[in-house]
Enzyme design. Structure first.
Site, PDB file in Angstrom:
ATOM      1  N   TYR A  57     -33.156 -24.079  30.303  1.00  0.00           N
ATOM      2  CA  TYR A  57     -32.335 -22.925  30.652  1.00  0.00           C
ATOM      3  C   TYR A  57     -33.099 -22.025  31.615  1.00  0.00           C
ATOM      4  CZ  TYR A  57     -29.818 -24.354  26.389  1.00  0.00           C
ATOM      5  OH  TYR A  57     -29.136 -25.065  25.421  1.00  0.00           O
ATOM      6  N   GLN A 193     -27.726 -29.979  16.581  1.00  0.00           N
ATOM      7  CA  GLN A 193     -26.988 -29.001  17.381  1.00  0.00           C
ATOM      8  C   GLN A 193     -26.005 -29.757  18.265  1.00  0.00           C
ATOM      9  OE1 GLN A 193     -27.801 -25.729  20.910  1.00  0.00           O
ATOM     10  NE2 GLN A 193     -29.301 -25.852  19.239  1.00  0.00           N
ATOM     11  N   TYR A 221     -22.549 -25.442  19.113  1.00  0.00           N
ATOM     12  CA  TYR A 221     -22.634 -24.758  20.409  1.00  0.00           C
ATOM     13  C   TYR A 221     -21.320 -24.868  21.172  1.00  0.00           C
ATOM     14  CZ  TYR A 221     -23.751 -29.052  23.241  1.00  0.00           C
ATOM     15  OH  TYR A 221     -23.743 -30.274  23.896  1.00  0.00           O
ATOM     16  N   LEU A 224     -16.879 -21.002  22.051  1.00  0.00           N
ATOM     17  CA  LEU A 224     -15.906 -20.313  22.898  1.00  0.00           C
ATOM     18  C   LEU A 224     -15.595 -21.115  24.154  1.00  0.00           C
ATOM     19  CD1 LEU A 224     -17.282 -16.665  22.605  1.00  0.00           C
ATOM     20  CD2 LEU A 224     -15.178 -17.551  21.592  1.00  0.00           C
ATOM     21  N   ARG A 245     -18.896 -23.875  35.390  1.00  0.00           N
ATOM     22  CA  ARG A 245     -17.607 -23.812  34.709  1.00  0.00           C
ATOM     23  C   ARG A 245     -16.430 -24.095  35.642  1.00  0.00           C
ATOM     24  NH1 ARG A 245     -18.350 -18.106  31.858  1.00  0.00           N
ATOM     25  NH2 ARG A 245     -19.360 -17.757  33.876  1.00  0.00           N
ATOM     26  N   GLY A 295     -23.270 -16.920  23.302  1.00  0.00           N
ATOM     27  CA  GLY A 295     -24.053 -16.358  24.384  1.00  0.00           C
ATOM     28  C   GLY A 295     -23.560 -14.981  24.769  1.00  0.00           C
ATOM     29  N   ALA A 296     -24.440 -14.213  25.386  1.00  0.00           N
ATOM     30  CA  ALA A 296     -24.082 -12.874  25.871  1.00  0.00           C
ATOM     31  C   ALA A 296     -25.000 -12.526  27.029  1.00  0.00           C
ATOM     32  CB  ALA A 296     -24.221 -11.836  24.761  1.00  0.00           C
ATOM     33  N   ARG A 297     -24.420 -11.974  28.084  1.00  0.00           N
ATOM     34  CA  ARG A 297     -25.223 -11.627  29.257  1.00  0.00           C
ATOM     35  C   ARG A 297     -25.454 -10.128  29.380  1.00  0.00           C
ATOM     36  NH1 ARG A 297     -23.559 -15.659  34.126  1.00  0.00           N
ATOM     37  NH2 ARG A 297     -25.620 -15.026  34.796  1.00  0.00           N
ATOM     38  N   GLN A 301     -21.402  -7.519  25.186  1.00  0.00           N
ATOM     39  CA  GLN A 301     -20.988  -8.840  24.724  1.00  0.00           C
ATOM     40  C   GLN A 301     -21.746  -9.240  23.459  1.00  0.00           C
ATOM     41  OE1 GLN A 301     -21.735 -11.394  28.073  1.00  0.00           O
ATOM     42  NE2 GLN A 301     -19.888 -10.782  29.177  1.00  0.00           N
TER      43      GLN A 301
END
Length: 330
Positions: A57, A193, A221, A224, A245, A295-297, A301
């Site tokens: 990542y 996972q 994972y 959403l 995406r 996840g959150a950026r 969030q």
């Protein structure tokens, strides 16, 4: 927040676990460092004690940001989960199984290989410990299966790392039922996972039942579906050119997804929750699911995700969601 025991380990993980793929930047249209750090810290401050990352990542960036974010917290109260087995550096290139060509945050093309041989795992773990600013990893997971390395060699290396105190538990990621069974011949797996969402429930057929029978945790994972199940994407969406995406969402009928989400929106409103919170809560309550990655950026969030366990869904409400889904997707 709810906390759940992971498999046969002593680890207690937060039901909502912070997923750190997006803050790495690569494949997600870039990264904003301070916002990412604030997102991790907001998660912790709202009860999310578990953080899941990987060297891939951001080619180390995600781990570095997490190291910075958790530096001021009590390490014993935070569970750091990371991975190994996707390599891109010159020393490993050409070894293992070629996976794909990726681009770093500067646009440089880097060939990525699946490689899980002993010497490579040990080298990766040392690099991860340094980036995370810690002397142990709570859960180390192979990121993707490597067909060129015997599973026994990989698992025996993980057992060695446990004995050395470098890691507390060993897990896998993206492993099939057969690969889990082979792993179990060498080590007691803590977890697998795997992708799981309202739109992708394939693991219910064999992976989840086997995990339940053998006391293996399931870390879900993409619950959403990388933002699609939040309801904010329409059929004519367009993200930045380097956001994966753009292609990922093509496997779904966005029109049907949004029709389904609108049908369950009244239930979310009744719970005083957002659609994403409703979807996350549904996922945490599915049989066999130990924890769910979200996840959150940014901090907002992150807080929204953490609050997904502030309510519960009854058996009737879960049935309503299931029936609504079947009515839309057939």
């Amino acid at each position: 927040m709810e906390y759940r025991k992971l498999g046969n380990t002593k680890l207690q993980l937060s039901a909502i676990t912070y997923g750190a793929f997006a803050i790495g930047g690569n494949m997600w249209g870039g990264n904003e460092e301070q916002e990412s750090i604030k997102a991790v810290q907001a998660s912790i401050d709202h009860g999310v004690s578990t953080i899941d990352t990987a060297p891939f990542y951001g080619f180390g960036l995600s781990e570095e940001l997490i190291g910075k974010a958790v530096a001021g917290y009590d390490r014993s109260k935070i569970q750091l989960l990371t991975k190994f087995g996707l390599v891109w550096d010159q020393s490993n290139q050409g070894k293992g199984e070629f996976f794909f060509d990726a681009a770093d945050n500067d646009g440089n093309k880097l060939p990525v290989y699946k490689y899980a041989a002993k010497e490579s795992i040990i080298r990766e773990v040392e690099a991860s410990l340094k980036r995370l600013g810690t002397d142990y990893i709570d859960l180390l997971q192979i990121h993707w299966p490597d067909a060129t390395t015997p599973i026994a060699e990989t698992m025996e290396t993980l057992e060695l790392l446990i004995k050395q105190g470098k890691i507390r538990a060993a897990g896998v990621s993206n492993y099939s039922l057969q690969q889990m069974q082979t792993s179990q011949q060498s080590i007691q797996l803590a977890s697998n996972q795997v992708p799981y969402s309202m739109l992708n429930r394939a693991i219910e057929q064999d992976v989840v039942p086997y995990a339940q029978q053998n006391h293996i945790g399931i870390i879900a994972y993409s619950p959403l579906e990388r933002g699609l199940l939040t309801g904010k994407y329409k059929p004519d969406f367009k993200l930045s050119d380097d956001d994966h995406r753009n292609g990922y969402f093509n496997q779904f009928s966005i029109g049907k997804v949004n029709l389904f989400l609108e049908a369950i929106r009244p239930l979310a409103q009744e719970k005083k929750a957002s659609l994403s919170q409703l979807v996350l809560r549904w996922t945490t309550q599915k049989p066999g699911i130990t924890v769910v990655l979200a996840g959150a950026r940014n901090a907002a969030q992150a807080i929204d995700n953490a609050k997904a366990v502030d309510f519960s869904l009854s058996a009737e409400e879960l049935a309503f969601i299931g029936q609504t889904f079947e009515g839309v997707f057939g």
